[in-house]
Design a protein around this motif. Structure first.
Motif, short mmCIF file in Angstrom:
data_model
loop_
_atom_site.label_atom_id
_atom_site.label_comp_id
_atom_site.label_asym_id
_atom_site.label_seq_id
_atom_site.Cartn_x
_atom_site.Cartn_y
_atom_site.Cartn_z
N GLU A 145 -3.05 8.35 11.26
CA GLU A 145 -3.73 9.17 10.25
C GLU A 145 -2.80 9.46 9.09
O GLU A 145 -1.82 10.18 9.23
N PHE A 146 -3.13 8.88 7.96
CA PHE A 146 -2.45 9.17 6.71
C PHE A 146 -3.35 8.71 5.57
O PHE A 146 -4.23 7.88 5.75
N GLU A 147 -3.14 9.29 4.41
CA GLU A 147 -3.91 8.93 3.22
C GLU A 147 -3.18 7.81 2.48
O GLU A 147 -1.94 7.78 2.45
N THR A 148 -3.95 6.91 1.88
CA THR A 148 -3.34 5.80 1.17
C THR A 148 -3.89 5.70 -0.25
O THR A 148 -4.94 6.25 -0.57
N ALA A 149 -3.17 4.98 -1.06
CA ALA A 149 -3.58 4.68 -2.43
C ALA A 149 -3.02 3.31 -2.80
O ALA A 149 -2.06 2.83 -2.18
N THR A 204 -3.13 0.11 11.74
CA THR A 204 -3.28 1.21 10.77
C THR A 204 -4.48 2.10 11.07
O THR A 204 -4.48 3.26 10.68
N ASP A 257 1.46 4.85 1.23
CA ASP A 257 1.15 5.90 2.21
C ASP A 257 1.52 7.21 1.52
O ASP A 257 2.68 7.61 1.50
N ILE A 258 0.53 7.87 0.92
CA ILE A 258 0.83 9.07 0.13
C ILE A 258 1.15 10.28 1.02
O ILE A 258 1.81 11.20 0.58
N THR A 259 0.72 10.25 2.26
CA THR A 259 1.03 11.35 3.19
C THR A 259 2.52 11.41 3.48
O THR A 259 3.12 12.49 3.53
N THR A 283 0.84 -1.19 0.00
CA THR A 283 0.00 0.00 0.00
C THR A 283 0.88 1.25 0.00
O THR A 283 1.92 1.28 0.64
#
Length: 85
Positions: A59-63, A55, A23-25, A21
């Protein structure tokens, strides 16, 4: 349909796949268990079931990374399996 790449079964729950995955953050890849929501930043730690984190508490954005991005991050050897969803 989107393709997901995964490494091994989860060492915690032994049911989920460890999906690679993005982690874009924090601009990094990590392994994410689809069942118990545990994560590992280092594949060796996942192999030894150490330094994992829940997870849901971070707090982080994923893609979902594509194979080219996985290759760029030098995790291509970890993309042992894939599935479409």
């Amino acid at each position: 349909m989107e393709e997901y790449y995964w490494y091994n079964s989860c060492p915690v729950c032994n049911q989920g796949r460890l999906i690679i995955t993005n982690d874009i953050t924090n601009d990094r890849l990590y392994l994410h268990c689809e069942e118990c929501e545990m994560g590992w930043l280092n594949p060796g730690d996942a192999d030894n079931n150490k330094n994992g984190f829940l997870t849901l508490l971070v707090e982080f954005e994923t893609a979902n990374p594509d194979l080219e991005f996985i290759k760029e991050k030098e995790w291509l050897s970890l993309a042992k399996y894939s599935f479409e969803e």
